[in-house]
Structure formats: structure tokens, C-alpha cells
Design a protein around this motif. Sequence first.
Motif, PDB file in Angstrom:
ATOM      1  N   ALA A 182       0.831  -1.207   0.000  1.00 53.94           N
ATOM      2  CA  ALA A 182       0.000   0.000   0.000  1.00 53.94           C
ATOM      3  C   ALA A 182       0.863   1.254   0.000  1.00 53.94           C
ATOM      4  CB  ALA A 182      -0.938  -0.006   1.205  1.00 53.94           C
ATOM      5  N   GLU A 183       1.968   1.235   0.743  1.00 55.43           N
ATOM      6  CA  GLU A 183       2.876   2.396   0.785  1.00 55.43           C
ATOM      7  C   GLU A 183       3.447   2.685  -0.598  1.00 55.43           C
ATOM      8  OE1 GLU A 183       3.799   4.471   3.354  1.00 55.43           O
ATOM      9  OE2 GLU A 183       2.303   3.520   4.624  1.00 55.43           O
ATOM     10  N   LYS A 184       3.809   1.639  -1.337  1.00 56.88           N
ATOM     11  CA  LYS A 184       4.338   1.827  -2.692  1.00 56.88           C
ATOM     12  C   LYS A 184       3.310   2.495  -3.596  1.00 56.88           C
ATOM     13  CE  LYS A 184       7.562  -2.041  -2.677  1.00 56.88           C
ATOM     14  NZ  LYS A 184       7.839  -3.390  -3.201  1.00 56.88           N
ATOM     15  N   ILE A 185       2.072   2.037  -3.509  1.00 53.31           N
ATOM     16  CA  ILE A 185       1.016   2.591  -4.358  1.00 53.31           C
ATOM     17  C   ILE A 185       0.691   4.027  -3.962  1.00 53.31           C
ATOM     18  CG2 ILE A 185      -1.425   2.362  -4.978  1.00 53.31           C
ATOM     19  CD1 ILE A 185      -1.025  -0.688  -4.773  1.00 53.31           C
ATOM     20  N   THR A 186       0.615   4.300  -2.676  1.00 50.44           N
ATOM     21  CA  THR A 186       0.228   5.641  -2.229  1.00 50.44           C
ATOM     22  C   THR A 186       1.342   6.663  -2.441  1.00 50.44           C
ATOM     23  OG1 THR A 186       0.850   5.089   0.049  1.00 50.44           O
ATOM     24  CG2 THR A 186      -1.472   4.846  -0.552  1.00 50.44           C
TER      25      THR A 186
ATOM     26  N   LEU B 145      -4.166  10.173   8.130  1.00 52.09           N
ATOM     27  CA  LEU B 145      -4.970   9.100   8.709  1.00 52.09           C
ATOM     28  C   LEU B 145      -4.954   7.919   7.748  1.00 52.09           C
ATOM     29  CD1 LEU B 145      -8.042  11.222   9.758  1.00 52.09           C
ATOM     30  CD2 LEU B 145      -6.292  10.322  11.267  1.00 52.09           C
ATOM     31  N   LYS B 146      -4.510   6.773   8.245  1.00 55.54           N
ATOM     32  CA  LYS B 146      -4.479   5.572   7.409  1.00 55.54           C
ATOM     33  C   LYS B 146      -4.621   4.345   8.287  1.00 55.54           C
ATOM     34  CE  LYS B 146       0.479   6.105   7.172  1.00 55.54           C
ATOM     35  NZ  LYS B 146       1.618   6.323   6.306  1.00 55.54           N
ATOM     36  N   GLU B 147      -5.095   3.281   7.650  1.00 55.81           N
ATOM     37  CA  GLU B 147      -5.317   2.053   8.401  1.00 55.81           C
ATOM     38  C   GLU B 147      -5.153   0.853   7.466  1.00 55.81           C
ATOM     39  OE1 GLU B 147      -8.461   0.658  11.824  1.00 55.81           O
ATOM     40  OE2 GLU B 147      -8.795   2.513  10.730  1.00 55.81           O
ATOM     41  N   VAL B 148      -4.529  -0.198   7.983  1.00 57.35           N
ATOM     42  CA  VAL B 148      -4.308  -1.429   7.230  1.00 57.35           C
ATOM     43  C   VAL B 148      -4.883  -2.580   8.045  1.00 57.35           C
ATOM     44  CG1 VAL B 148      -2.570  -2.977   6.261  1.00 57.35           C
ATOM     45  CG2 VAL B 148      -2.195  -0.521   6.201  1.00 57.35           C
ATOM     46  N   TRP B 149      -5.657  -3.427   7.401  1.00 60.73           N
ATOM     47  CA  TRP B 149      -6.168  -4.640   8.040  1.00 60.73           C
ATOM     48  C   TRP B 149      -6.431  -5.667   6.943  1.00 60.73           C
ATOM     49  CZ3 TRP B 149      -9.047  -0.743   6.376  1.00 60.73           C
ATOM     50  CH2 TRP B 149     -10.270  -1.001   5.787  1.00 60.73           C
ATOM     51  N   ASN B 150      -6.366  -6.920   7.328  1.00 64.80           N
ATOM     52  CA  ASN B 150      -6.513  -8.046   6.392  1.00 64.80           C
ATOM     53  C   ASN B 150      -5.790  -7.749   5.084  1.00 64.80           C
ATOM     54  OD1 ASN B 150      -8.006  -9.421   8.297  1.00 64.80           O
ATOM     55  ND2 ASN B 150      -9.965  -8.856   7.438  1.00 64.80           N
TER      56      ASN B 150
ATOM     57  N   GLN C 192      -7.928  -2.530  -2.030  1.00 62.01           N
ATOM     58  CA  GLN C 192      -8.231  -3.901  -1.615  1.00 62.01           C
ATOM     59  C   GLN C 192      -7.388  -4.823  -2.484  1.00 62.01           C
ATOM     60  OE1 GLN C 192     -12.342  -5.046  -1.806  1.00 62.01           O
ATOM     61  NE2 GLN C 192     -11.928  -7.099  -1.082  1.00 62.01           N
ATOM     62  N   PHE C 193      -6.472  -5.532  -1.848  1.00 61.71           N
ATOM     63  CA  PHE C 193      -5.580  -6.439  -2.560  1.00 61.71           C
ATOM     64  C   PHE C 193      -6.258  -7.796  -2.729  1.00 61.71           C
ATOM     65  CE2 PHE C 193      -2.757  -3.448  -0.372  1.00 61.71           C
ATOM     66  CZ  PHE C 193      -2.049  -2.970  -1.455  1.00 61.71           C
ATOM     67  N   ASN C 194      -6.343  -8.235  -3.978  1.00 65.24           N
ATOM     68  CA  ASN C 194      -6.912  -9.543  -4.307  1.00 65.24           C
ATOM     69  C   ASN C 194      -5.881 -10.358  -5.055  1.00 65.24           C
ATOM     70  OD1 ASN C 194      -9.471  -8.859  -3.255  1.00 65.24           O
ATOM     71  ND2 ASN C 194     -10.022  -7.852  -5.170  1.00 65.24           N
ATOM     72  N   LYS C 195      -6.111 -11.639  -5.188  1.00 63.88           N
ATOM     73  CA  LYS C 195      -5.183 -12.492  -5.930  1.00 63.88           C
ATOM     74  C   LYS C 195      -5.187 -12.140  -7.421  1.00 63.88           C
ATOM     75  CE  LYS C 195      -5.376 -16.354  -2.765  1.00 63.88           C
ATOM     76  NZ  LYS C 195      -5.835 -17.705  -2.506  1.00 63.88           N
ATOM     77  N   GLU C 196      -6.384 -11.890  -7.980  1.00 64.19           N
ATOM     78  CA  GLU C 196      -6.488 -11.607  -9.412  1.00 64.19           C
ATOM     79  C   GLU C 196      -6.088 -10.166  -9.729  1.00 64.19           C
ATOM     80  OE1 GLU C 196      -9.742 -12.459  -7.845  1.00 64.19           O
ATOM     81  OE2 GLU C 196      -8.920 -14.469  -7.724  1.00 64.19           O
ATOM     82  N   ASP C 197      -6.828  -9.229  -9.183  1.00 61.04           N
ATOM     83  CA  ASP C 197      -6.563  -7.819  -9.445  1.00 61.04           C
ATOM     84  C   ASP C 197      -6.890  -7.002  -8.202  1.00 61.04           C
ATOM     85  OD1 ASP C 197      -9.303  -8.309  -9.680  1.00 61.04           O
ATOM     86  OD2 ASP C 197      -9.613  -6.660 -11.066  1.00 61.04           O
TER      87      ASP C 197
END
Length: 164
Positions: free
Chosen positions: A38-42, A51-56, A73-78
Motif C-alpha cells: 500500500a505504501e508503494k502505491i500511495t 490518517l491511514k489504516e491497514v487490516w486483512n 483492496q488487494f486480491n489475488k487476481e486484481d
Amino acid sequence: MKLSLTVLEILVVSCVFVPFFIFIYKGLNSTSKTKNKAEKITKANGFNYKLKEVWNNKYIGLAEENNMLTYIQFNKEDDKIFNINLSKVKSCALISDYKKGKDKVTRLQYLELRITFFSMQDEDKVLSFFNNQEAFMENYELQRIKKWHKLINSNINMDLKKAS
């Protein structure tokens, strides 16, 4: 005799606690991997998220200076990546669904935030916080979604006050 009893006690204690520590380590490692992705993308967005939050497998962040909300939202496909300008948002609604099982216990099915825009060309965005098809147990998602619902609505209302 004393030595063999001590070795046996150490083995029993380690059989109980070592798997416990392994599970904790794996959980923390998974969260840190999600956080790093997420840090790379942001960083590519160029916003400063106070304000940020990471879970699952999810990330949500609010850049107050730019009034920008980012949801990943990170998924296996996309991966689902939404950058939402809160000045264009009309409303934010909390949507939840509970079902009673055969054992008559009420269980949470899903928790979502539905973002509606002023412009009809922009589709509504659905930010999923919990879905029982993805995860089998809750991890304080109800408290988390209430917090972000309140934050988003307060930022929407601030923009309306500034405009008037």
C-alpha cells in the motif's frame, strides 16, 4: 531423574507456546506485506496521508490537505484501487447485513461504505470492510467502519460549509 523431568517440562511448554508465537509472527508478517504494498502505491499518488489504516488485505487513507480518500483492496487476481476526491462526494452510507443461521445465532455477512457522487457520470463506489466470503472472523471491522464513516461525512460536510 531431575534432568529428564526438566527436559520433559521444556518440551511440553515449547509444544504449547511455539505454535502460538509462529501464528502471531505470520499474522504480523502478512499485515506488514500489505502495508508495504500500500505504501508503494500511495507514494505514487503524491499525497500525504495523515490518517491511514491497514487490516486483512485492505488499506484506507485520508489526505486531509487534498481532501482525498484512497481505498485499496488487494486480491489475488486484481487489486481494487479507488482515489476519491471528497469534494465531489454527495453522501456516504454505511451498509451492513446480518443473517441468522440454523443455530439461531446472528452473524455478520458484510460491511460496506457506499460513496455517492454529485455527478451522475460517476458511478457509486462501494468500499468493502468485511465480507464473510473473504474472511471467516471479524477483526474490529464494525468499529473501523463507523470511524471512517464519521471521518468521511465530516469532511463532506466541511466542503459543503466552505462552498456556502
